[in-house]
Design a protein around this motif. Structure first.
Motif, short mmCIF file in Angstrom:
data_model
loop_
_atom_site.label_atom_id
_atom_site.label_comp_id
_atom_site.label_asym_id
_atom_site.label_seq_id
_atom_site.Cartn_x
_atom_site.Cartn_y
_atom_site.Cartn_z
N SER A 1 69.61 60.96 118.93
CA SER A 1 68.75 61.44 120.02
C SER A 1 68.27 60.28 120.89
O SER A 1 68.03 60.45 122.08
CB SER A 1 67.58 62.24 119.47
N LEU A 2 68.14 59.10 120.27
CA LEU A 2 67.72 57.94 121.07
C LEU A 2 68.74 57.67 122.18
O LEU A 2 68.40 57.35 123.32
CB LEU A 2 67.58 56.71 120.15
N MET B 1 68.08 59.98 124.97
CA MET B 1 66.94 59.55 125.80
C MET B 1 67.39 58.43 126.74
O MET B 1 67.04 58.41 127.92
CB MET B 1 65.80 59.06 124.90
N TYR C 1 56.15 54.68 119.53
CA TYR C 1 57.44 54.31 118.93
C TYR C 1 58.04 53.13 119.70
O TYR C 1 58.28 53.24 120.91
CB TYR C 1 58.35 55.53 118.98
N HIS D 1 61.06 53.58 122.16
CA HIS D 1 60.76 54.15 123.49
C HIS D 1 60.38 53.02 124.45
O HIS D 1 60.81 52.98 125.61
CB HIS D 1 59.59 55.12 123.41
N VAL E 1 55.81 62.04 121.00
CA VAL E 1 56.36 62.44 119.69
C VAL E 1 55.35 63.47 119.17
O VAL E 1 54.36 63.13 118.54
CB VAL E 1 56.50 61.24 118.73
N ASP F 1 60.00 63.99 122.34
CA ASP F 1 60.87 63.52 121.26
C ASP F 1 60.38 64.12 119.94
O ASP F 1 59.58 63.52 119.23
CB ASP F 1 60.82 61.98 121.24
N ALA G 1 61.24 64.33 116.96
CA ALA G 1 62.09 63.75 115.91
C ALA G 1 61.72 64.25 114.52
O ALA G 1 62.54 64.23 113.61
CB ALA G 1 61.98 62.22 115.95
N TYR G 2 60.46 64.68 114.36
CA TYR G 2 59.99 65.07 113.01
C TYR G 2 59.60 66.55 112.95
O TYR G 2 58.73 66.93 112.16
CB TYR G 2 58.83 64.14 112.60
N SER H 1 66.99 65.59 116.37
CA SER H 1 68.25 65.29 115.70
C SER H 1 68.14 65.58 114.21
O SER H 1 67.04 65.81 113.69
CB SER H 1 68.65 63.82 115.88
N SER I 1 69.02 63.31 112.12
CA SER I 1 69.11 61.99 111.50
C SER I 1 68.33 61.92 110.19
O SER I 1 68.79 61.31 109.23
CB SER I 1 68.57 60.92 112.45
N LYS I 2 67.14 62.51 110.17
CA LYS I 2 66.33 62.47 108.94
C LYS I 2 66.27 63.84 108.27
O LYS I 2 65.34 64.17 107.56
CB LYS I 2 64.96 61.92 109.25
N PHE J 1 55.62 57.89 108.77
CA PHE J 1 54.81 56.68 108.88
C PHE J 1 53.34 56.89 108.55
O PHE J 1 52.81 57.99 108.69
CB PHE J 1 54.89 56.13 110.31
N1 PMP Z 1 62.49 59.21 117.83
C1 PMP Z 1 61.56 58.83 116.94
C2 PMP Z 1 60.13 59.11 117.21
C3 PMP Z 1 61.95 58.15 115.78
O1 PMP Z 1 61.01 57.76 114.92
C4 PMP Z 1 63.32 57.90 115.56
C5 PMP Z 1 63.81 57.16 114.34
N2 PMP Z 1 63.00 56.16 113.88
C6 PMP Z 1 64.24 58.31 116.52
C7 PMP Z 1 63.81 58.97 117.64
C8 PMP Z 1 65.71 58.04 116.38
O2 PMP Z 1 66.39 59.24 116.37
P1 PMP Z 1 67.98 59.31 116.31
O3 PMP Z 1 68.40 58.86 114.97
O4 PMP Z 1 68.25 60.76 116.54
O5 PMP Z 1 68.53 58.46 117.41
#
Ligand code: PMP
Length: 422
Positions: A99-100, A103, A137, A140, A182, A216, A218-219, A252, A254-255, A347
């Motif tokens: 996702s980064l 962005m 973050y 960003h 976020v 974003d 992300a979580y 995403s 990713s996690k 975090f």
């Molecule tokens: N956004 C945030 C707020 C994150 O903490 C992270 C990972 N540390 C990301 C995006 C990265 O996401 P991705 O793996 O989808 O690029």
């Protein structure tokens, strides 16, 4: 954060902290609390992905996923994540693995091609600025630096950014084109945006007609508490407020599955989705649909995502609990620190007395405990109070987390009492 101490008491505490620090250094630790990476056991939860799609190559509509095409991503995967990310499937794209990266691309496209609602490209404007809720973050902020976008810090509160500041800044300055958010279990405080914050973001008047919220999420599915936090639906709120094109939603797996081999999503208004698709069509003939099919077969549906995240929670929760427990035992009542108790995300934010964060991080590194550089949580790497330390407990083992936080607490006592004694 001050507790009155007699000079003798302070001398005693400082002496003990110095002894504890010497003992800590003597242990020769090598621990890393820097980045929010999933631990190997978390990745193991998705091991089945590696043997999928197990000879299948047809998507639900018969599309051969081995071939080119399908710029929007597999519909069944977009359906699955529509609920998680609060974006109707028709307005949600499933794309690459990061996702980064999306962005980054959205910034590049906005620089080089007029975004819906704008009169000119961002690159043709004298100055572009983004609001940066801080702490926030670091990646960003790196994107802003990369593209010469000025960063305007806005204080982060337990309900999201300080909205009085946000509303004033976006109303008065047409150069303010965006804000990083976020919204759930934020990086790094773990705080989630309140309904009032979401409503105000959706409705606030902005001087820039092409203002964008980089949402974003992300979580979105990464709960730690028994009760998941739900946030209000910003995309719908923007549409209702007459600002349908205001938000870009990112997310995403990713996690959720594998941080290096997940699927990333972009969601927005129909107009913005058309805009991104048109530009994406120039840079790609289609995303990795085999990986997308793999994710569909593995996660199955939104309930499957929830069940999978429960397994993630079982691995992560004890680590976060250890952080809170040890900080309380070692630093509670000292007046030397406060910390967040996140209900989700990756975090914990530790606040130490003003002027101490860099020194705590330096002393910890000398004792073999590597932390995210102090300041990284703020635009330009500059935490004006030098007080915020980000703790990322996901990757180390539970025993390593305990050792690292115990060691970190020693460093906080050492630096904090040294400063008081100075
Ligand atoms: N956004 C945030 C707020 C994150 O903490 C992270 C990972 N540390 C990301 C995006 C990265 O996401 P991705 O793996 O989808 O690029």
């Amino acid at each position: 954060m001050t507790t009155e101490l007699s000079p003798d008491a302070l001398t005693g505490l400082l002496e003990r902290a110095r002894q504890d620090y010497q003992a800590l250094v003597g242990r020769g630790l090598s621990l890393d609390l820097t980045r929010g990476k999933p631990a190997p056991e978390q990745l193991d939860l998705s091991e089945d992905l590696l043997s999928l799609p197990d000879g299948r190559h047809a998507a639900a509509d018969g599309t051969d996923v081995r071939n080119y095409g399908g710029l929007q991503g597999l519909p069944e995967l977009r359906e699955m994540f529509a609920e998680v990310l609060q974006v109707p499937a028709a307005q949600l794209l499933a794309l690459g693995n990061s996702s980064l990266e999306l962005m980054h691309d959205c910034l590049v496209h906005a620089m080089l091609s007029v975004v819906p609602g704008a009169e000119t490209r961002w690159v043709d404007q004298e100055r572009i600025a983004f609001l940066c809720p801080a702490p926030g973050y670091d990646r960003h902020f790196s994107l802003c630096e990369r593209f010469g976008i000025d960063m305007i810090p806005v204080p982060m509160t337990p309900e999201g950014p300080d909205m009085d500041a946000v509303e004033r800044l976006v109303a008065e300055d047409p150069a303010v084109k965006g804000i990083w958010c976020v919204p759930k279990y934020s990086n790094p405080t773990g705080d989630s945006y309140s309904d009032a914050t979401v409503a105000r973001l959706a409705a606030m008047p902005t001087a820039a007609p092409d203002f964008r919220i980089f949402w974003d999420n992300a979580y979105a599915a990464h709960h730690l508490a028994d009760e998941p936090v739900e946030i209000a639906d910003l995309l719908a709120a923007c549409a209702e407020a007459g600002n349908p094109d205001r938000v870009f939603v990112f997310g995403s797996t990713s996690k959720i599955t594998m941080a290096g081999a997940g699927v990333a999503f972009f969601g927005s208004s129909p107009e913005n989705v058309r805009w991104l698709l048109a530009h994406n069509a120039k840079r790609s003939i289609g995303p990795d649909k085999i990986n997308q099919l793999r994710h569909v077969l593995f996660l199955r549906d939104a309930d499957g995502v929830r069940a999978h995240m429960e397994r993630q929670r079982a691995l992560l929760k004890p680590k976060f609990e250890a952080v809170g427990r040890i900080l309380e035992a070692e630093l509670g009542g000292t007046g030397l620190a406060t910390w967040t108790s996140p209900k989700g995300g990756y975090f914990v934010t530790l606040e130490v007395p003003e002027g101490c964060a860099k020194e705590v991080v330096r002393r910890a590194a000398e004792a073999g405990i590597v932390l995210t550089p102090a300041g990284a949580t703020h635009p330009y790497g500059d935490d004006p109070r030098d007080a915020v330390i980000r703790i990322a407990p996901s990757y180390p083992s539970p025993a390593e987390v305990e050792q690292a936080i115990e060691g970190l607490a020693v460093c906080v006592r050492l630096v904090g009492y040294e400063k008081r004694a100075a």
